[in-house]
Write a protein that holds these residues in place. Sequence first.
Motif, PDB file in Angstrom:
ATOM      1  N   GLN A 109       0.824  -1.206   0.000  1.00  0.00           N
ATOM      2  CA  GLN A 109       0.000   0.000   0.000  1.00  0.00           C
ATOM      3  C   GLN A 109       0.863   1.262   0.000  1.00  0.00           C
ATOM      4  O   GLN A 109       0.622   2.187  -0.772  1.00  0.00           O
ATOM      5  CB  GLN A 109      -0.940   0.007   1.213  1.00  0.00           C
ATOM      6  N   ARG A 110       1.868   1.292   0.859  1.00  0.00           N
ATOM      7  CA  ARG A 110       2.759   2.472   0.908  1.00  0.00           C
ATOM      8  C   ARG A 110       3.496   2.666  -0.409  1.00  0.00           C
ATOM      9  O   ARG A 110       3.624   3.780  -0.910  1.00  0.00           O
ATOM     10  CB  ARG A 110       3.773   2.325   2.042  1.00  0.00           C
ATOM     11  N   MET A 111       4.014   1.566  -0.950  1.00  0.00           N
ATOM     12  CA  MET A 111       4.754   1.641  -2.202  1.00  0.00           C
ATOM     13  C   MET A 111       3.847   2.140  -3.323  1.00  0.00           C
ATOM     14  O   MET A 111       4.232   3.020  -4.101  1.00  0.00           O
ATOM     15  CB  MET A 111       5.316   0.257  -2.530  1.00  0.00           C
ATOM     16  N   THR A 112       2.648   1.629  -3.401  1.00  0.00           N
ATOM     17  CA  THR A 112       1.701   2.050  -4.434  1.00  0.00           C
ATOM     18  C   THR A 112       1.377   3.530  -4.288  1.00  0.00           C
ATOM     19  O   THR A 112       1.405   4.282  -5.270  1.00  0.00           O
ATOM     20  CB  THR A 112       0.417   1.204  -4.352  1.00  0.00           C
ATOM     21  N   ASP A 113       1.087   3.965  -3.066  1.00  0.00           N
ATOM     22  CA  ASP A 113       0.753   5.376  -2.838  1.00  0.00           C
ATOM     23  C   ASP A 113       1.903   6.296  -3.240  1.00  0.00           C
ATOM     24  O   ASP A 113       1.706   7.270  -3.961  1.00  0.00           O
ATOM     25  CB  ASP A 113       0.400   5.617  -1.371  1.00  0.00           C
ATOM     26  N   LYS A 114       3.106   5.988  -2.762  1.00  0.00           N
ATOM     27  CA  LYS A 114       4.256   6.854  -3.038  1.00  0.00           C
ATOM     28  C   LYS A 114       4.575   6.903  -4.528  1.00  0.00           C
ATOM     29  O   LYS A 114       4.816   7.975  -5.084  1.00  0.00           O
ATOM     30  CB  LYS A 114       5.478   6.394  -2.259  1.00  0.00           C
ATOM     31  N   CYS A 115       4.591   5.750  -5.174  1.00  0.00           N
ATOM     32  CA  CYS A 115       4.955   5.715  -6.587  1.00  0.00           C
ATOM     33  C   CYS A 115       3.870   6.327  -7.465  1.00  0.00           C
ATOM     34  O   CYS A 115       4.178   6.983  -8.464  1.00  0.00           O
ATOM     35  CB  CYS A 115       5.292   4.288  -7.013  1.00  0.00           C
TER      36      CYS A 115
END
Length: 122
Positions: free
Chosen positions: A42-48
């Motif tokens: 989730q964090r990776m998706t949001d940031k990218c």
Amino acid sequence: MESGFGSDFGSGGGGGGKLDPGLIMEQVKVQIAVANAQELLQRMTDKCFRKCIGKPGGALDNSEQVRTGGRRGDPRASSSGLPLRLCVPQKCIAMCMDRYMDSWNTVSRAYNSRLQRERANM
């Protein structure tokens, strides 16, 4: 149908309802690992997504597209023989996610190494 988590507590074989601490610990570890993986994704998706997608829209304009390599007969080529287009945001997201995972793994290794040193010093 049950998920399997929590449904096997105490089913360690005719022990009169006694809970198996080892089984409980393993199930908790699995649940924590799943939660951590979901949070990472989730964090990776949001940031990218924030980094690579400026203004989401229905179509890409020419400035957001690049041609890929390809020749006649190449599966990446269109039916006309011209190369298909790869959008830059997709490439950005893929590279961002790769870097994020590499960074996560580096930090995790360093953290685990430090934990092991701390435990050895106790």
